[in-house]
Scaffold this motif. Structure first.
Motif, PDB file in Angstrom:
ATOM      1  N   UNK A  22      -1.800  -1.556   2.964  1.00 33.55           N
ATOM      2  CA  UNK A  22      -1.087  -1.348   1.699  1.00 33.55           C
ATOM      3  C   UNK A  22      -0.879  -2.685   1.003  1.00 33.55           C
ATOM      4  N   UNK A  23      -0.421  -3.686   1.740  1.00 36.59           N
ATOM      5  CA  UNK A  23      -0.202  -5.012   1.152  1.00 36.59           C
ATOM      6  C   UNK A  23      -1.512  -5.618   0.655  1.00 36.59           C
ATOM      7  N   UNK A  24      -2.583  -5.411   1.413  1.00 35.20           N
ATOM      8  CA  UNK A  24      -3.892  -5.920   1.013  1.00 35.20           C
ATOM      9  C   UNK A  24      -4.353  -5.250  -0.275  1.00 35.20           C
ATOM     10  N   UNK A  25      -4.166  -3.939  -0.373  1.00 38.57           N
ATOM     11  CA  UNK A  25      -4.554  -3.212  -1.588  1.00 38.57           C
ATOM     12  C   UNK A  25      -3.773  -3.713  -2.794  1.00 38.57           C
ATOM     13  N   UNK A  26      -2.486  -3.957  -2.621  1.00 38.51           N
ATOM     14  CA  UNK A  26      -1.673  -4.476  -3.721  1.00 38.51           C
ATOM     15  C   UNK A  26      -2.135  -5.878  -4.106  1.00 38.51           C
ATOM     16  N   UNK A  27      -2.458  -6.687  -3.114  1.00 38.06           N
ATOM     17  CA  UNK A  27      -2.905  -8.053  -3.394  1.00 38.06           C
ATOM     18  C   UNK A  27      -4.222  -8.071  -4.167  1.00 38.06           C
ATOM     19  N   UNK A  28      -5.040  -7.028  -3.982  1.00 39.40           N
ATOM     20  CA  UNK A  28      -6.336  -6.988  -4.652  1.00 39.40           C
ATOM     21  C   UNK A  28      -6.381  -6.003  -5.813  1.00 39.40           C
ATOM     22  N   UNK A  29      -5.206  -5.705  -6.396  1.00 36.82           N
ATOM     23  CA  UNK A  29      -5.213  -4.991  -7.646  1.00 36.82           C
ATOM     24  C   UNK A  29      -4.581  -3.620  -7.704  1.00 36.82           C
ATOM     25  N   UNK A  30      -4.166  -3.054  -6.594  1.00 40.18           N
ATOM     26  CA  UNK A  30      -3.500  -1.752  -6.664  1.00 40.18           C
ATOM     27  C   UNK A  30      -2.118  -1.978  -7.248  1.00 40.18           C
ATOM     28  N   UNK A  31      -1.846  -1.361  -8.362  1.00 37.07           N
ATOM     29  CA  UNK A  31      -0.588  -1.560  -9.063  1.00 37.07           C
ATOM     30  C   UNK A  31       0.441  -0.540  -8.570  1.00 37.07           C
ATOM     31  N   UNK A  32       0.937  -0.740  -7.370  1.00 39.77           N
ATOM     32  CA  UNK A  32       1.908   0.180  -6.786  1.00 39.77           C
ATOM     33  C   UNK A  32       3.273  -0.489  -6.726  1.00 39.77           C
ATOM     34  N   UNK A  33       4.278   0.278  -7.145  1.00 42.12           N
ATOM     35  CA  UNK A  33       5.645  -0.242  -7.097  1.00 42.12           C
ATOM     36  C   UNK A  33       6.097  -0.363  -5.640  1.00 42.12           C
ATOM     37  N   UNK A  34       7.149  -1.130  -5.397  1.00 40.30           N
ATOM     38  CA  UNK A  34       7.679  -1.203  -4.022  1.00 40.30           C
ATOM     39  C   UNK A  34       8.080   0.175  -3.481  1.00 40.30           C
ATOM     40  N   UNK A  35       8.542   1.064  -4.371  1.00 33.34           N
ATOM     41  CA  UNK A  35       8.929   2.403  -3.930  1.00 33.34           C
ATOM     42  C   UNK A  35       7.722   3.190  -3.440  1.00 33.34           C
ATOM     43  N   UNK A  36       6.606   3.100  -4.166  1.00 35.65           N
ATOM     44  CA  UNK A  36       5.387   3.804  -3.763  1.00 35.65           C
ATOM     45  C   UNK A  36       4.856   3.221  -2.456  1.00 35.65           C
ATOM     46  N   UNK A  37       4.889   1.909  -2.331  1.00 41.73           N
ATOM     47  CA  UNK A  37       4.444   1.284  -1.088  1.00 41.73           C
ATOM     48  C   UNK A  37       5.293   1.767   0.090  1.00 41.73           C
ATOM     49  N   UNK A  38       6.599   1.840  -0.127  1.00 42.76           N
ATOM     50  CA  UNK A  38       7.498   2.320   0.927  1.00 42.76           C
ATOM     51  C   UNK A  38       7.198   3.777   1.260  1.00 42.76           C
ATOM     52  N   UNK A  39       6.901   4.584   0.240  1.00 43.10           N
ATOM     53  CA  UNK A  39       6.596   5.993   0.475  1.00 43.10           C
ATOM     54  C   UNK A  39       5.299   6.153   1.263  1.00 43.10           C
ATOM     55  N   UNK A  40       4.308   5.331   0.978  1.00 45.05           N
ATOM     56  CA  UNK A  40       3.048   5.370   1.743  1.00 45.05           C
ATOM     57  C   UNK A  40       3.319   5.035   3.203  1.00 45.05           C
ATOM     58  N   UNK A  41       4.090   3.977   3.431  1.00 42.73           N
ATOM     59  CA  UNK A  41       4.401   3.585   4.804  1.00 42.73           C
ATOM     60  C   UNK A  41       5.249   4.639   5.518  1.00 42.73           C
ATOM     61  N   UNK A  42       6.190   5.245   4.798  1.00 38.89           N
ATOM     62  CA  UNK A  42       7.021   6.301   5.396  1.00 38.89           C
ATOM     63  C   UNK A  42       6.178   7.520   5.743  1.00 38.89           C
ATOM     64  N   UNK A  43       5.235   7.855   4.884  1.00 38.21           N
ATOM     65  CA  UNK A  43       4.355   8.984   5.166  1.00 38.21           C
ATOM     66  C   UNK A  43       3.484   8.710   6.387  1.00 38.21           C
ATOM     67  N   UNK A  44       3.003   7.485   6.504  1.00 38.38           N
ATOM     68  CA  UNK A  44       2.208   7.123   7.677  1.00 38.38           C
ATOM     69  C   UNK A  44       3.054   7.222   8.949  1.00 38.38           C
ATOM     70  N   UNK A  45       4.304   6.775   8.872  1.00 34.73           N
ATOM     71  CA  UNK A  45       5.191   6.861  10.032  1.00 34.73           C
ATOM     72  C   UNK A  45       5.476   8.318  10.387  1.00 34.73           C
ATOM     73  N   UNK A  46       5.652   9.157   9.371  1.00 29.35           N
ATOM     74  CA  UNK A  46       5.901  10.577   9.633  1.00 29.35           C
ATOM     75  C   UNK A  46       4.680  11.240  10.250  1.00 29.35           C
ATOM     76  N   UNK A  47       3.492  10.883   9.770  1.00 28.88           N
ATOM     77  CA  UNK A  47       2.270  11.423  10.365  1.00 28.88           C
ATOM     78  C   UNK A  47       2.145  10.980  11.817  1.00 28.88           C
ATOM     79  N   UNK A  48       2.483   9.737  12.087  1.00 29.10           N
ATOM     80  CA  UNK A  48       2.444   9.259  13.475  1.00 29.10           C
ATOM     81  C   UNK A  48       3.431  10.045  14.326  1.00 29.10           C
ATOM     82  N   UNK A  73       8.339  12.704  -0.873  1.00 26.81           N
ATOM     83  CA  UNK A  73       8.751  11.408  -1.432  1.00 26.81           C
ATOM     84  C   UNK A  73       7.547  10.634  -1.952  1.00 26.81           C
ATOM     85  N   UNK A  74       6.447  10.708  -1.224  1.00 27.60           N
ATOM     86  CA  UNK A  74       5.227  10.026  -1.658  1.00 27.60           C
ATOM     87  C   UNK A  74       4.707  10.641  -2.959  1.00 27.60           C
ATOM     88  N   UNK A  75       4.683  11.963  -3.027  1.00 27.36           N
ATOM     89  CA  UNK A  75       4.210  12.633  -4.242  1.00 27.36           C
ATOM     90  C   UNK A  75       5.075  12.268  -5.444  1.00 27.36           C
TER      91      UNK A  75
END
Length: 119
Positions: A22-48, A73-75
């Protein structure tokens, strides 16, 4: 009990990989807010959590409800425009549906009492 392994690695290692991607994608141009980044990480944790629950055969229903909450939350982070009432109704449905499924999977440790015969 030993923590289950996925593809030869600990679950925390996979979650760390997702966070770094996620951090790499943001560094290379993904325009995601901190909230969206947190939601992606939370979704990954929930899937795990679901994967771990499947591996240890315990608590799958709780993991599914948590994953549903994280997915919602991610949606919303990606722009889903649902009122809090609609979100609550959807999560209530998920919770009840999982509860109904859980009921078919659980066996009581104590047998059900037989009703007394009517005289």
């Amino acid at each position: 009990m030993r923590t289950p392994l996925f593809f030869g690695r600990e679950p925390a290692a996979w979650l760390s990989l997702v966070a770094v991607l996620v951090k790499l994608a943001v560094a290379f141009g993904w325009n995601a807010s901190p909230e969206v980044q947190a939601a992606v990480n939370a979704s990954a944790a929930a899937l795990m959590g679901i994967l771990i629950a499947l591996a240890v055969h315990d608590g799958l229903g709780v993991a599914i409800v948590g994953f549903s909450q994280a997915g919602l939350a991610l949606a919303i982070g990606f722009g889903l425009d649902w009122s809090t009432e609609r979100q609550a109704v959807v999560m209530a449905f998920v919770t009840v549906a999982v509860g109904m499924w859980d009921r078919t999977q659980v066996t009581a440790k104590i047998p059900q009492k037989q009703p007394l015969p009517l005289a």
